[in-house]
Design a protein around this motif. Structure first.
Motif, mmCIF file in Angstrom:
data_model
loop_
_atom_site.group_PDB
_atom_site.id
_atom_site.type_symbol
_atom_site.label_atom_id
_atom_site.label_comp_id
_atom_site.label_asym_id
_atom_site.label_seq_id
_atom_site.Cartn_x
_atom_site.Cartn_y
_atom_site.Cartn_z
ATOM 1 N N ASN A 161 63.602 18.345 88.982
ATOM 2 C CA ASN A 161 63.886 19.595 88.300
ATOM 3 C C ASN A 161 65.245 20.188 88.581
ATOM 4 O OD1 ASN A 161 62.330 20.575 86.394
ATOM 5 N ND2 ASN A 161 60.902 21.664 87.734
ATOM 6 N N SER A 162 65.583 20.220 89.860
ATOM 7 C CA SER A 162 66.789 20.948 90.237
ATOM 8 C C SER A 162 68.050 20.308 89.654
ATOM 9 C CB SER A 162 66.888 21.038 91.748
ATOM 10 O OG SER A 162 66.773 19.751 92.281
ATOM 11 N N GLY A 200 68.486 18.276 86.608
ATOM 12 C CA GLY A 200 68.639 18.463 85.159
ATOM 13 C C GLY A 200 68.699 19.930 84.773
ATOM 14 N N LYS A 201 67.710 20.694 85.258
ATOM 15 C CA LYS A 201 67.639 22.117 84.892
ATOM 16 C C LYS A 201 68.864 22.847 85.410
ATOM 17 C CE LYS A 201 63.487 22.510 82.938
ATOM 18 N NZ LYS A 201 62.343 21.922 83.632
ATOM 19 N N LEU A 233 71.846 22.178 83.199
ATOM 20 C CA LEU A 233 71.760 22.870 81.906
ATOM 21 C C LEU A 233 72.017 24.366 82.052
ATOM 22 C CD1 LEU A 233 68.838 21.349 79.816
ATOM 23 C CD2 LEU A 233 71.275 21.444 79.281
ATOM 24 N N THR A 234 71.470 24.947 83.094
ATOM 25 C CA THR A 234 71.677 26.383 83.311
ATOM 26 C C THR A 234 73.164 26.668 83.520
ATOM 27 O OG1 THR A 234 69.584 26.326 84.463
ATOM 28 C CG2 THR A 234 70.843 28.343 84.683
ATOM 29 N N ARG A 287 71.970 20.228 75.581
ATOM 30 C CA ARG A 287 70.958 19.263 76.014
ATOM 31 C C ARG A 287 71.311 17.858 75.499
ATOM 32 N NH1 ARG A 287 65.668 19.866 77.605
ATOM 33 N NH2 ARG A 287 65.931 22.109 77.423
ATOM 34 N N ILE A 324 66.286 16.030 82.503
ATOM 35 C CA ILE A 324 66.653 17.239 81.772
ATOM 36 C C ILE A 324 65.436 18.087 81.402
ATOM 37 C CG2 ILE A 324 67.852 18.108 79.718
ATOM 38 C CD1 ILE A 324 69.492 15.601 79.691
ATOM 39 N N GLY A 325 64.304 17.415 81.245
ATOM 40 C CA GLY A 325 63.101 18.152 80.842
ATOM 41 C C GLY A 325 63.094 18.355 79.329
#
Ligand code: GDP
Length: 406
Positions: A118-119, A121-122, A125-126, A178, A404-405
């Motif tokens: 999570n950390s 990709g997210k 993007l953030t 994305r 990336i999710g």
């Protein structure tokens, strides 16, 4: 009076009997707990010892180290000692498991991968979605990639590419970002490697796969899981338990084999790994198996020692024919340490594929990129849990999607 004397005598006799019982019961407790009298006192392995059989020591004998007990005889006998071909244990009705199909496994395990990644990709993007992409933000992006073990050079490349493309992009909708990030991460991971595990020799002999790596990385587990992958795909497998260094590695491997009906060839603990590997391939040929998987020991005591050991296993196996695949197992949670290990192994044997284990337990999936760069060899399989079917063929797209999710 006579009666009194008689009573005293009886009392004395009774005390004597009771104390005798107590002493003898104490004596019993001092005996080895479950050594039946018929069990011989063994201080060296029997003719064909199995890993896991404990030597029974007498109470008087000083305790000897396993090397003292096993090595002298094993060394002398190693070249000739025939490896033991362990029949898959066949109880009245053997319960052979049917492993899960391998197609789409990474997709099935994606949630697990995504959770741990999570950390990365997210986070990216953030950061990319910030209104002002100033120098500080780019530095943070760089840091995020470095923390995820992507490696210095690939990180720099990615940041440069992102800077360039974001500039051209103008407006940055979440969907645009994305798509852009996915494309660039995919380029970094590489889409044109041949990631198939080569398990066919192209001859009428079995494909031979050697599995190497430092003990503790998940090497034996991976060999067992890989046997299941192959069985799931309809192939027959023979296992070679050539990790004679780690106690119980052979038992562990045989358990994996038994579960899917694959035979395990094994030898004495501390015995010669090369002769077991040789016998495993011989057995594979004899029974017309499709694939022979050889688990090896990964002691990084000295590079020369490792080189001698693995070199010998390889040479001996190649008397039957060429090795088709040498898989290096790396623990994804070990970061730079893993890369150092990879370097050492690559100097010792020709690695043809990488298995990254424990990706479920780390947010450092960037190691996929770093290790491929380091060795110029693709990641072919990933371990995503301790379950028997938690080994998946590595698919770049599913991996990047997980980063990336959705
Ligand atoms: P070896 O000494 O390299 O043969 O290591 P083992 O095969 O015995 O594995 C060491 C530990 O890692 C065991 O507890 C395995 O269950 C665990 N392990 C192996 N692969 C994975 C994986 O992909 N994910 C997780 N979470 N644990 C794993």
């Amino acid at each position: 009076m006579d009666i009194l004397i008689l009573a005293v005598v009886i009392a004395l006799v009774a005390v004597g009997v009771i104390s005798g019982l107590v002493v003898s019961s104490r004596k019993k407790k001092q005996l080895p707990p479950s050594a039946p009298s018929s069990t011989p006192t063994i201080t060296a392995p029997p003719a064909e010892p199995q890993v896991g059989e404990d030597a029974v020591e007498t109470a008087e004998e000083p305790r000897r180290t396993i090397e003292e007990v096993v090595l002298p005889e094993a060394e002398a006998a190693a070249p000739e000692a025939p490896a033991v071909v362990a029949e898959p244990e066949a109880p009245a009705a053997p319960e052979i498991e049917v492993p899960e199909p391998t197609a789409g496994r990474l997709v099935r395990l994606r949630a697990r991968l995504a959770r741990s990644q999570n950390s990365l990709g997210k986070g990216l993007l953030t950061l990319l979605s910030r209104e002002h992409l100033d120098e500080d933000t780019w530095e943070e992006i760089e840091e995020t990639l470095l923390i995820a073990d992507v490696g210095v050079v690939p990180t720099q490349e990615l940041v440069d590419r992102l800077r360039e493309r974001v500039k051209v992009l103008g407006t940055r909708t979440p969907a645009d970002l994305r798509a852009l990030l996915k494309e660039e991460l995919l380029t970094l991971v590489g889409t044109d490697f041949d990631r198939a595990v080569k398990t066919e020799s192209g001859l009428d002999t079995p494909g031979v796969v050697m599995v190497v790596g430092v003990n503790g990385t998940g090497k034996t587990t991976t060999t067992g899981k890989l046997a299941r992958v192959l069985v799931a795909d309809g192939r027959s497998v023979v296992l070679g338990a050539a990790d004679t260094f780690r106690a119980a590695a052979a038992d562990q491997l045989q358990t994996w084999g038994d579960r899917v009906g694959a035979r395990t060839v094994r030898g004495p603990e501390g015995g010669d790994p090369a002769s077991i590997a040789y016998d495993a391939v011989k057995e594979g040929i004899a029974e017309g198996a499709d694939v022979v998987l050889i688990d090896t020991a990964g002691r990084l005591h000295t590079k020369t020692g490792l080189m001698d050991e693995l070199g010998k296993v390889k040479r001996v196996v190649e008397k039957h024919g060429p090795l088709d695949e040498v898989l290096l197992v790396l623990d994804a949670t070990t970061g730079q340490n893993g890369l150092t290990q990879a370097r050492v192994f690559a100097e010792v044997v020709d690695i043809t594929g990488i298995v990254l284990t424990k990706l479920d337990g780390t947010a450092k999936g960037g190691i996929v990129v770093a290790v491929q760069r380091e060795l110029g060899v693709p990641v072919k399989l990933v371990g995503l849990g301790e379950g028997p079917d938690d080994l998946a063929p590595f698919e770049p797209e599913a991996f990047v999607d997980a980063l990336i999710g959705d």
